[in-house]
Every structure is written in structure tokens, then in C-alpha cells.
Design an enzyme around this catalytic site. Sequence first.
Site, PDB file in Angstrom:
ATOM      1  N   ARG A 198       0.893  -1.281  -0.004  1.00 19.71           N
ATOM      2  CA  ARG A 198       0.015  -0.115  -0.003  1.00 19.71           C
ATOM      3  C   ARG A 198       0.756   1.175   0.074  1.00 19.71           C
ATOM      4  NH1 ARG A 198      -3.295  -0.875   4.324  1.00 19.71           N
ATOM      5  NH2 ARG A 198      -1.352  -1.218   5.451  1.00 19.71           N
TER       6      ARG A 198
ATOM      7  N   THR B  15      -0.559 -11.313   8.843  1.00 22.43           N
ATOM      8  CA  THR B  15      -0.004 -12.898   8.239  1.00 22.43           C
ATOM      9  C   THR B  15       0.600 -13.558   9.348  1.00 22.43           C
ATOM     10  OG1 THR B  15       0.553 -11.830   6.136  1.00 22.43           O
ATOM     11  CG2 THR B  15       1.821 -13.733   6.714  1.00 22.43           C
TER      12      THR B  15
ATOM     13  N   ASP C 119       8.120  -3.555   9.460  1.00 24.69           N
ATOM     14  CA  ASP C 119       6.749  -3.229   9.621  1.00 24.69           C
ATOM     15  C   ASP C 119       6.140  -3.645  11.079  1.00 24.69           C
ATOM     16  OD1 ASP C 119       5.506  -6.182   7.801  1.00 24.69           O
ATOM     17  OD2 ASP C 119       6.677  -6.101   9.418  1.00 24.69           O
TER      18      ASP C 119
END
Length: 508
Positions: A21, A281, A259
Site C-alpha cells: 500500500r 500474516t 513493519d
Amino acid sequence: MDEASATRTVAAVDLGAASGRVMVGRVGPDTLELTEAHRFPNRPVQVGTALHWDVLALYQGVLDGLRRAAAEHRADSSVIDTSAVHSSAIDSVGIDSWAVDYGLLDADGALLGNPHHYRDPRTAPEVIERVWHQVGGVEALYRTTGLQHLPFNTVFQLAAAQGSAQLTAARTLLLIPDLIAYWLTGTLGAEATNASTTGLFDATTRTWSPRLAKAIGLDPALLPPLRAPGTLAGPLLPEVAADTGLGPNTRLAIVASHDTASAVAAVPATDPEFAYISCGTWSLAGVELPAPALAEDSRLAGFTNELGVDGTVRYLRNVMGLWLLDETRRHWQARGLPADLDALLAQAAAADPFTSLIDPNDPRFLPPGDIPGRIRRFCDDTGQPAPATPGAVVRCILESLALAHRHTLRQAAARTGRTLTTVHLVGGGSNNALLCQWTADALGLPVIAGPAEATALGNVLMQGRAHGLVADLAAMRGLVARTQPLRRHEPSGDIGTWDRAARRVGLT
Ligand SMILES: C[C@H](O)[C@H](O)[C@@H](O)C(=O)CO
């Protein structure tokens, strides 16, 4: 910069295992807004026995997203130098992604092939054994890196590639966010929070370990200079600035490029002893420490010490996460079977509780493929009835994840002397109310769910730090708590049923 409200407009590139994104954030001392400019799929590619990331497709997605962000945020022509080719209101770009994976550049700075995917099977047990032997043993490796043992840690991937023409020709190793940054700016560097996930980083000195690199036969010169999150780097390359419309004023901001580090930086916690689960995930569950915990009991319990923002340490463990549910749905979709998430969650809620349970971290669940089949075999192997319906499969996955969250956080608390009071569950998984509620029930503690966009928010907030608009970690977290929608799940039901379930799968 909007003088009036002292805010900056920034672009956050957030590359996850399932999708990428480009988000646009507006950040200031009292402002934190996020909008999505572009979303694109991240589809791994199998080439023979090797599993790769399609990194050029990812980069194309980043460029498309930056173009949209620039187009949607044109600089107010009254305040800019109109002679400039293009100028957007986007002050900086920050990049984060999943950890451990990397690209190799040759002497000309060209990429030597598509990066391998961390679920690629090349890091076989004999490769790992060889590394342990080369570095003086698994205990010694942990005492230096403080990294949980995961077969895909970068150090093992590089050992598996030893002797390959690709590694022989390599002159620079760039982790995924650093590779994207290099293509946008032409500058080489390694952001520290992500470098801390490689197994080549000294958790105590917070520097690369040339000794470990040499021990596995890697030239330490391949490891670029480290960069700290919360700093501004150079402008974009002129051709990138022109192509995207971002213009000469837009700079690269170094954010917490792992992240999970960005997500943890955006946990809306006010209690310094908070516990968190960054759930997507993967579920990354743990606590935040001021310094690494490198004792043998942490190693044996599988806890890692990944670097956080402002020198903090993310003392956490990887739990297989919603990969189990996403891959199960992909498996069913590929066979034309119903896989609608909302329908499956409703069926799971209606299914009988605790019929089938798995240990989500059983290694059979790591590779892509037939997760429902492997769940059946796990149940057969443990003398449990296999889930008979799709709803029962999904319930098995979510109950087991809730148990693994409980197991991991209780072990983290025990090893760090923490008393857990509240758990923050952030990331996409915070949209899964069933998982949040069952995690609260299993732990017997309130779970505060959200923000779902914790990673992108952490990225934007660190850019706010780099521009001097957000003071520190506490201010970042306070801003999230004041501006983002959160949901509180109070523990309900009899925790005894979770105690018994935990004993069934050895997650006590
Ligand atoms: C390999 C995983 O991606 C890594 O361990 C995890 O921390 C992550 O980066 C989640 O996005």
C-alpha cells in the site's frame, strides 16, 4: 508544511506479505490522519523449487501509488516556486516491509535476481547446523544477536546461498525497504530495526557483527551503513521525482522499516508495561524492553530481541498468525469452494468450541499449500477429531491462535518479570472480533483492538518525528490513542475451559 497547523503531509509505503500500500498521512503534534492512495497485490512466484518475491511488480506498485499521492496532494501553487518542474505537498516518503528478505546488487548497483521468499525451503536443517557450527554454537549466536531461531533468518538464507554465482557477484545486500529506498533515491543504507532481524546484528552494540558475517563466509562489506529511524535522508532521484510528480522537495524519511517495529511504535499504550500482539500474516506477540534479554531461558523459549524505536527492544515471539486462515481460504478458493471471510467467521462462531486444536507454530504450517489437510493430519497425530466443516476448521485456527497468543504473552511476562494488565492487539487482525474476543477470554485480560493500520501509522508518525513535529514515542502513542478508533474486549466465560484446551496442545 501547513504553517497554520504545523502539520506535514507524507507518503507511507507499507509492503506486507499479502499486499502493498501507499498511504498518505497528515501528521502534527495534534494531527494524525491516514488515507489510502493505492493498494496492490503481492504475489510470490514459484520458479522450479524456488519461491521468490516479484520485487519489480512491487516497485511498480510503489511508483503507481506515489504518482497517485502526488496527484491528489498538489502543492498550493501560490506558495511554491512555479519554475519547479513538479511540486507536490508530499514532504517525505517512508518505507516499511516484512523482515529478513533481501536483494543483492552487483558492482554496478544492478539487482542480481529476484529476492527469495522467506517461505522458500532452501534453509534446510543441514544449512542451519552448519551456521551454528561456524559461529560457535546456537547459544553463542543468541548471545550476540538475541534473535529467535527461525529457519528463514537472513543469516541462514545467506548460508544457503554460499558459493552461488549470485552471491559471488554481489557487492551490496539490501533488505527489501532499503532496496526500494535505493531505487527511489540512489542512496545505500540499512535501517536498524530491520537490520536487527537478520542474525548478523549485535543486539548489545546495535551494530552489524562483521565477526558473524565472516564466520558464515560473507564479506562484511556487503552490509551497508546503518541508518536510524526518525531521520531525513536525501531527495528522490530527479527521474523518480519527475516520473511520480513528487518533485525536488520531497525527501526520503528513514522510518522503522521493519513493519512490526512501525506497528509496535504505534501501539496506543499509556502503561509502560503494556503487552502487544501485532496481528496480520504473522502474530508478533510480546513486550517492550529497554535493553535486550539475552539469557539462555529467553533463547530456549524462542523469544527474540528485535530493535525498536528510540533504542527500545521488541521482546517477542513469532506466532504463525492469520497466514493459517488466509492460506486456507486461498486453498479453498483455488478449488472453487466457498471462502468468504464473513461467512466463514459466522460459521466458526456457531461451531462447537474446542473440538480440534493445533499448535500454530508446528513447522508443517510454514510452507504454502494445503493447510486444512495439514490440520487434519495434526489432529490425527494428536488423537483429536479433525474439524468436519469449514466453520470448524476456521474455529480450530482462531481458538488455536488465541491459545498461542496467551501462551506467548504469559511466557514473555514470566521471563521479564512483567505483570500483564492489558493487551493491545493491532494490525489487520484487530478487525477479527472473534480472534480478539477469544484472545481476551484465553488470557483473562482485556484486549484493546486497533488500530488496524498500526504499521502505516507508525510509519507516518516516525516521519512526523523526522520533521520535528512529534516529540517522542509516548507522544506518538498518545496521538494514536486520541485519534484512532479502538475497540475494547473484556474477558468473558470460564477461563478454565481455556486452561484445559491449552493443556491439550501443550500451550500451557
Ligand atoms: C518473516 C516475517 O515477516 C517476520 O518475522 C515478521 O516480523 C514480519 O516482518 C511480519 O511482517
